[in-house]
Motif scaffolding. Structure first.
Motif, PDB file in Angstrom:
ATOM      1  N   UNK A 189       3.851   3.967  36.177  1.00  0.00           N
ATOM      2  CA  UNK A 189       3.073   2.706  35.891  1.00  0.00           C
ATOM      3  C   UNK A 189       1.872   3.477  35.427  1.00  0.00           C
ATOM      4  N   UNK A 190       1.401   4.620  36.045  1.00  0.00           N
ATOM      5  CA  UNK A 190       0.177   4.935  35.453  1.00  0.00           C
ATOM      6  C   UNK A 190       0.558   5.311  34.159  1.00  0.00           C
ATOM      7  N   UNK A 191       1.969   5.995  33.864  1.00  0.00           N
ATOM      8  CA  UNK A 191       1.850   6.223  33.009  1.00  0.00           C
ATOM      9  C   UNK A 191       1.745   5.331  31.958  1.00  0.00           C
ATOM     10  N   UNK A 192       2.463   4.554  31.778  1.00  0.00           N
ATOM     11  CA  UNK A 192       2.862   3.101  31.582  1.00  0.00           C
ATOM     12  C   UNK A 192       1.586   2.851  30.766  1.00  0.00           C
ATOM     13  N   UNK A 193       0.756   2.636  31.705  1.00  0.00           N
ATOM     14  CA  UNK A 193      -0.982   1.990  31.440  1.00  0.00           C
ATOM     15  C   UNK A 193      -1.879   3.170  30.500  1.00  0.00           C
ATOM     16  N   UNK A 194      -1.353   4.373  30.376  1.00  0.00           N
ATOM     17  CA  UNK A 194      -1.819   5.575  29.389  1.00  0.00           C
ATOM     18  C   UNK A 194      -1.543   5.189  27.624  1.00  0.00           C
ATOM     19  N   UNK A 195       0.059   4.523  27.657  1.00  0.00           N
ATOM     20  CA  UNK A 195       0.165   4.154  26.725  1.00  0.00           C
ATOM     21  C   UNK A 195      -0.381   3.330  25.954  1.00  0.00           C
ATOM     22  N   UNK A 196       0.019   2.695  26.912  1.00  0.00           N
ATOM     23  CA  UNK A 196      -0.845   1.147  26.503  1.00  0.00           C
ATOM     24  C   UNK A 196      -1.746   0.705  26.228  1.00  0.00           C
ATOM     25  N   UNK A 197      -3.476   1.982  27.057  1.00  0.00           N
ATOM     26  CA  UNK A 197      -4.442   1.851  25.969  1.00  0.00           C
ATOM     27  C   UNK A 197      -4.741   1.832  24.841  1.00  0.00           C
ATOM     28  N   UNK A 198      -3.323   2.671  24.885  1.00  0.00           N
ATOM     29  CA  UNK A 198      -4.093   2.835  22.559  1.00  0.00           C
ATOM     30  C   UNK A 198      -3.672   1.444  21.808  1.00  0.00           C
ATOM     31  N   UNK A 199      -4.205   1.416  20.966  1.00  0.00           N
ATOM     32  CA  UNK A 199      -3.216   0.624  19.819  1.00  0.00           C
ATOM     33  C   UNK A 199      -2.125   1.195  19.383  1.00  0.00           C
ATOM     34  N   UNK A 200      -0.959   0.545  19.999  1.00  0.00           N
ATOM     35  CA  UNK A 200       0.137   0.499  19.441  1.00  0.00           C
ATOM     36  C   UNK A 200       0.433   0.809  17.901  1.00  0.00           C
ATOM     37  N   UNK A 201      -0.134   0.550  16.315  1.00  0.00           N
ATOM     38  CA  UNK A 201       0.206   1.315  15.394  1.00  0.00           C
ATOM     39  C   UNK A 201      -0.962   2.315  15.704  1.00  0.00           C
ATOM     40  N   UNK A 202      -2.109   2.647  16.043  1.00  0.00           N
ATOM     41  CA  UNK A 202      -3.061   4.051  15.883  1.00  0.00           C
ATOM     42  C   UNK A 202      -1.864   5.135  16.561  1.00  0.00           C
ATOM     43  N   UNK A 203      -0.993   4.504  17.419  1.00  0.00           N
ATOM     44  CA  UNK A 203      -0.357   5.340  18.024  1.00  0.00           C
ATOM     45  C   UNK A 203       0.538   5.779  17.786  1.00  0.00           C
ATOM     46  N   UNK A 204       1.221   5.147  17.107  1.00  0.00           N
ATOM     47  CA  UNK A 204       1.990   5.259  15.870  1.00  0.00           C
ATOM     48  C   UNK A 204       1.887   5.563  14.980  1.00  0.00           C
ATOM     49  N   UNK A 205       1.155   5.034  14.033  1.00  0.00           N
ATOM     50  CA  UNK A 205      -0.093   6.031  13.338  1.00  0.00           C
ATOM     51  C   UNK A 205       0.344   7.917  13.040  1.00  0.00           C
ATOM     52  N   UNK A 206      -0.545   7.897  14.698  1.00  0.00           N
ATOM     53  CA  UNK A 206      -0.610   9.576  15.177  1.00  0.00           C
ATOM     54  C   UNK A 206       0.777  10.506  15.095  1.00  0.00           C
TER      55      UNK A 206
END
Length: 300
Positions: free
Chosen positions: A134-151
């Motif tokens: 869940x901490x790993x999940x929270x780390x991924x959730x902390x980034x905007x999905x579109x920005x992370x997908x763009x990266x």
């Protein structure tokens, strides 16, 4: 005169098939009972059929250029007009439906099992396993999905497959959190405790008792996510990180048509309307599925 008596296995198979068909019929009937759910289901089915039969439906080739017919307004010859290269916009939208549905289904096929397994594992075992996942999940959730997908897309290179992988890497956390919440409730159910007392192993408990109870909620979540996936994929295409030209991807079509917004409005408006209709259909269908599959939810 000999009488045919079905074998128990055959009789059991027939009963199971009958039960499945009956459950499917009841599910479709419940889904069709709501006007909005019926409309969303019909639109999604139409999109799937258009994607499958695109070569038969499209009146023109989606990539054939005719510079003499460039930027023609909608007419009887070209119902939705033509773009800057004289390509028929209707044909490109029809072929673009195949790209969009391929993207949505591919991402859902990746995100669903990954999020379900991570969430159920965290919720069933608890303790350190739950904390780490869940901490790993929270780390991924902390980034905007579109920005992370763009990266991710920028790092891996432009392309349709890259866009699918990039969006999949960012779309699984909501599914995982939902599956975890369901698993936390189901793991203490009486029938799970009874199976545990009879000696069922942890894998058997997870895959035969916990996972099936989490699947309906995950299906609803995936259906609602399909609208977000559509918008994210179109955004990547708009920025040049999705399907590459001359592929008729809707986001790329909007990007190419933004130069003609004031005079030739149809070039960008038509793919934008297609994205809007697709996202709205999946949202409405997901809302209707929640009413059908989740008995704890009541519409206010």
């Amino acid at each position: 005169m000999m009488t045919y008596v079905p074998l128990p296995e055959r009789r059991s198979l027939r009963e199971n098939l009958g039960n499945m068909m009956g459950a499917t019929g009841r599910f479709v009937a419940d889904l069709m009972r709501e006007p909005l759910g019926r409309a969303g289901f019909i639109v999604v089915m139409l999109l799937i059929l258009i994607a499958i039969f695109a070569p038969l439906i499209a009146p023109y080739s989606p990539t054939r250029q005719a510079l003499g017919s460039a930027l023609q307004a909608p007419s009887a010859t070209h119902w939705l007009g033509t773009d800057e290269y004289g390509r028929d916009i209707l044909s490109r939208l029809i072929w673009g439906t195949r790209i969009t549905m391929q993207t949505i289904l591919s991402i859902s096929a990746i995100v669903g099992p990954v999020g379900l397994i991570i969430g159920v594992t965290a919720g069933f075992f608890g303790g350190r396993i739950d904390a780490v996942l869940m901490r790993f999940t929270d780390i991924v959730l902390s980034f905007p999905s579109l920005v992370l997908a763009l990266a991710f897309a920028a790092a891996m290179g432009a392309g349709l497959q890259t866009a699918i992988i990039a969006i999949s890497l960012t779309a699984w956390p909501p599914v995982a959190r939902l599956a975890r919440a369901e698993a936390l409730v189901v793991r203490n159910a009486d029938y799970v405790n009874a199976a545990r007392l009879y000696g069922a192993g942890k894998l058997r408990l997870i895959f035969l008792y916990v996972v099936p109870m989490c699947i309906p909620s995950v299906i609803v979540r995936l259906t609602l996510n399909m609208a977000t996936i559509t918008l994210t994929a179109a955004s990547l295409g708009f920025l040049g990180l999705g399907a590459q030209p001359p592929s008729p991807e809707w986001g790329a079509m909007i990007s190419a048509g933004r130069r003609f917004m004031l005079d030739q409005w149809w070039v960008a408006l038509m793919p934008g309307f297609a994205i809007l209709l697709t996202s709205l259909a999946f949202n409405v269908l997901g809302d209707a599925l929640r009413d059908v599959l989740d008995p704890r939810y009541t519409r206010k």
